[in-house]
Design an enzyme around this catalytic site. Sequence first.
Site, PDB file in Angstrom:
ATOM      1  N   VAL A  89       6.226 -32.938  36.980  1.00 40.05           N
ATOM      2  CA  VAL A  89       5.142 -32.866  37.281  1.00 40.05           C
ATOM      3  C   VAL A  89       4.099 -34.205  36.929  1.00 40.05           C
ATOM      4  O   VAL A  89       3.129 -33.989  37.333  1.00 40.05           O
ATOM      5  CB  VAL A  89       4.462 -31.447  37.273  1.00 40.05           C
ATOM      6  N   HIS A 105       8.238 -30.251  42.341  1.00 36.79           N
ATOM      7  CA  HIS A 105       7.656 -29.070  41.717  1.00 36.79           C
ATOM      8  C   HIS A 105       6.070 -29.253  41.590  1.00 36.79           C
ATOM      9  O   HIS A 105       5.495 -28.685  40.570  1.00 36.79           O
ATOM     10  CB  HIS A 105       8.092 -28.970  40.505  1.00 36.79           C
ATOM     11  N   CYS A 143     -14.044 -22.262  42.537  1.00 34.84           N
ATOM     12  CA  CYS A 143     -14.126 -22.826  43.747  1.00 34.84           C
ATOM     13  C   CYS A 143     -15.578 -22.950  44.241  1.00 34.84           C
ATOM     14  O   CYS A 143     -16.275 -21.858  44.503  1.00 34.84           O
ATOM     15  CB  CYS A 143     -13.128 -22.348  44.681  1.00 34.84           C
ATOM     16  N   GLY A 183      18.922 -36.776  33.954  1.00 30.11           N
ATOM     17  CA  GLY A 183      18.021 -35.743  32.821  1.00 30.11           C
ATOM     18  C   GLY A 183      17.810 -34.382  33.559  1.00 30.11           C
ATOM     19  O   GLY A 183      16.746 -33.779  33.259  1.00 30.11           O
TER      20      GLY A 183
END
Length: 239
Positions: A89, A105, A143, A183
């Site tokens: 990420v 992801h 938000c 990896g």
Amino acid sequence: MRIAFLTGAGMSAESGVPTFRDALTGLWSRYDAMTLATEDAFRRDPALVWGWYRWRAAMVRRARPNAGHFGIAEFVRSGHAVEVVTQNVDDLHERGGMREAIHLHGRLFASRCLDCGATREPDPIVDGLDAIVDGVRETPPACDACGGPFRPGVVWFGEALPEDAWASAVAVLGRCELLVVVGTSGLVHPAASLPRLASTRGTRVIEINPVDSAVSPLAHECLRMPAGAGIRILLERYA
């Protein structure tokens, strides 16, 4: 040559980014990272989870791309058609010279409202990252549209992958001539199915990993070394 790289946590480990299996430190030492990466955990204690991801984002921001990231970009300069699919990420592939990478992801440096999905600019997850060292519990911002809490833009355990990212990854693995898997344990689904997709098409699969993984039986060649060293060998071979 059309080359696809599928990268996992081992790709970023050389840059000092700990994997989920690494022990946490400081405030986070009494927590299992796996238990923090769920919507249930966030709803139970949003300040804990938001604070942990902000700490992780600050750590990644201070990290630098390693020889593996730069090496993949060098394949592009050598004239190959290169596409990167990553389970990571972080933004190290992009900072290492790739114009884009498919993030299966999600992305750490992005956030959205948990309830309505709204975003905000500048993104609140990157606000003041340079000042974060050890990390603290931190209430996520509300938000503007609905008042719900902002959450990290990563895929938590139990959540589906972004449909567009998954479709793009399948397309990449369906058209590459060489797949280099770097990896990754090959245990996290559905991403773990991608090497098999390429293998069933007859695509050559090379694994770069210091240890055996679930990908190893599918690979035509296994380079038992860290990402940077393995990619350098392939550059010498294919450049």
